[in-house]
Design a protein around this motif. Sequence first.
Motif, PDB file in Angstrom:
ATOM      1  N   ASP A   1      57.980 103.798  63.012  1.00  0.00           N
ATOM      2  CA  ASP A   1      57.990 102.495  62.318  1.00  0.00           C
ATOM      3  C   ASP A   1      59.252 102.013  62.158  1.00  0.00           C
ATOM      4  N   THR A   2      60.331 102.624  61.392  1.00  0.00           N
ATOM      5  CA  THR A   2      61.628 102.042  61.280  1.00  0.00           C
ATOM      6  C   THR A   2      62.376 101.902  62.312  1.00  0.00           C
ATOM      7  N   LEU A   3      62.438 102.836  63.666  1.00  0.00           N
ATOM      8  CA  LEU A   3      62.954 102.620  64.478  1.00  0.00           C
ATOM      9  C   LEU A   3      62.266 102.067  65.795  1.00  0.00           C
ATOM     10  N   GLY A   4      60.878 102.180  65.491  1.00  0.00           N
ATOM     11  CA  GLY A   4      59.842 101.544  66.647  1.00  0.00           C
ATOM     12  C   GLY A   4      59.762 102.247  67.727  1.00  0.00           C
ATOM     13  N   LEU A   5      60.116 103.613  67.701  1.00  0.00           N
ATOM     14  CA  LEU A   5      59.736 104.468  69.055  1.00  0.00           C
ATOM     15  C   LEU A   5      58.314 104.721  69.133  1.00  0.00           C
ATOM     16  N   ARG A   6      58.213 105.079  70.247  1.00  0.00           N
ATOM     17  CA  ARG A   6      56.591 105.695  70.485  1.00  0.00           C
ATOM     18  C   ARG A   6      56.481 107.235  70.388  1.00  0.00           C
TER      19      ARG A   6
ATOM     20  N   TRP B   1      59.862 100.263  74.354  1.00  0.00           N
ATOM     21  CA  TRP B   1      58.488 100.302  73.687  1.00  0.00           C
ATOM     22  C   TRP B   1      58.497  99.456  72.711  1.00  0.00           C
ATOM     23  N   THR B   2      57.413  98.280  72.631  1.00  0.00           N
ATOM     24  CA  THR B   2      57.162  97.462  71.552  1.00  0.00           C
ATOM     25  C   THR B   2      56.026  97.564  70.599  1.00  0.00           C
TER      26      THR B   2
ATOM     27  N   ALA C   1      60.635  93.036  71.541  1.00  0.00           N
ATOM     28  CA  ALA C   1      61.544  93.365  72.640  1.00  0.00           C
ATOM     29  C   ALA C   1      62.913  92.885  72.809  1.00  0.00           C
ATOM     30  N   ASP C   2      63.534  91.776  72.183  1.00  0.00           N
ATOM     31  CA  ASP C   2      64.918  91.403  72.334  1.00  0.00           C
ATOM     32  C   ASP C   2      65.809  92.162  71.462  1.00  0.00           C
TER      33      ASP C   2
END
Length: 311
Positions: A27-32, A140-141, A147-148
């Motif tokens: 969540d915080t870093l948005g990784l999968r 990963w979005t 994505a930016d």
Amino acid sequence: MLTQIRGLHHVTAMASGARANNAFYTDTLGLRRVKKTVNFDAPDVYHLYYGDQIGTPGTVMTYFPFPDAARGRRGAGEVSLTSFSVPEGSLDAWQARLAERGVQNLSRDTAFGAGRLLFDGPDGERLALIETAGDDRAPWTGGGVAADIAIRGFRGVEMLLRDKAATVELLTFMGYREAASEGAVTRYAVAGGNPADAVDIRLDPAAHRAAPGAGSVHHIAFAVENRDAQAEVAQRLAEAGWQTTPQIDRDYFFAIYFRSPGGVLFEVATNEPGFDRDEDRAQLGQALKLPRQHEHLREKLKGSLEPLDGA
């Protein structure tokens, strides 16, 4: 000199709780989360893998979350900083995002000409986002980060050492060359590899020894293409006086391990077979995947492992 090393494969650290660790990285870093499995040697402990869409080598941060583990003490003989690559101009957005989520010890600086945002993970592990030009890895979005600005993968790691001569000799043998130096930190890079090609050494002869625990990096893994290349590396290391473990099947890669002179545990891991060997790519990281030797423990582990959001 070795020519098979392709930069970092993954970085593995320890945590004190699976749920908090999972929430921070997804969540915080948005990784999968690309794999939810267990520690081969302690199957009552998760092994969680976070990265890009498919867990491409050079993007994957992994954790052993030992429940209620005591926090490690930072010091010499360990990886003191793990850095991720983000697009240029993204640090303001990242700083706002991390501050909003209560991330601790945020600070900004510049290192080797690139803007950097430093911060602590949930167990005090020191992390950084580094603005990197020309990193065209697809982010990963699905974790809610646009994505930016999204993380592209690792930029590199920093090791804190009291003496660096023997470690530099080893890195040089592994194909790394000195790329730049700033104060007490020297950067070494490998040519022709993946974008996670930097290993920094911070020299501090007076630093106290690190004590491992939650927030400590357990090992860093260097990437090679396949088992044949890995066998060549093991043979060459042995000829140079470095004894490695045999090739170990870790289901998603094969691994050999050896201890570097400064105390950091090194692994050499294969890029094959990958995290989609036992899951469809669309479902990576959702089901609990167990090593064959631990499959008989499935029902017990399902009842004892800490539930994760989205599990």
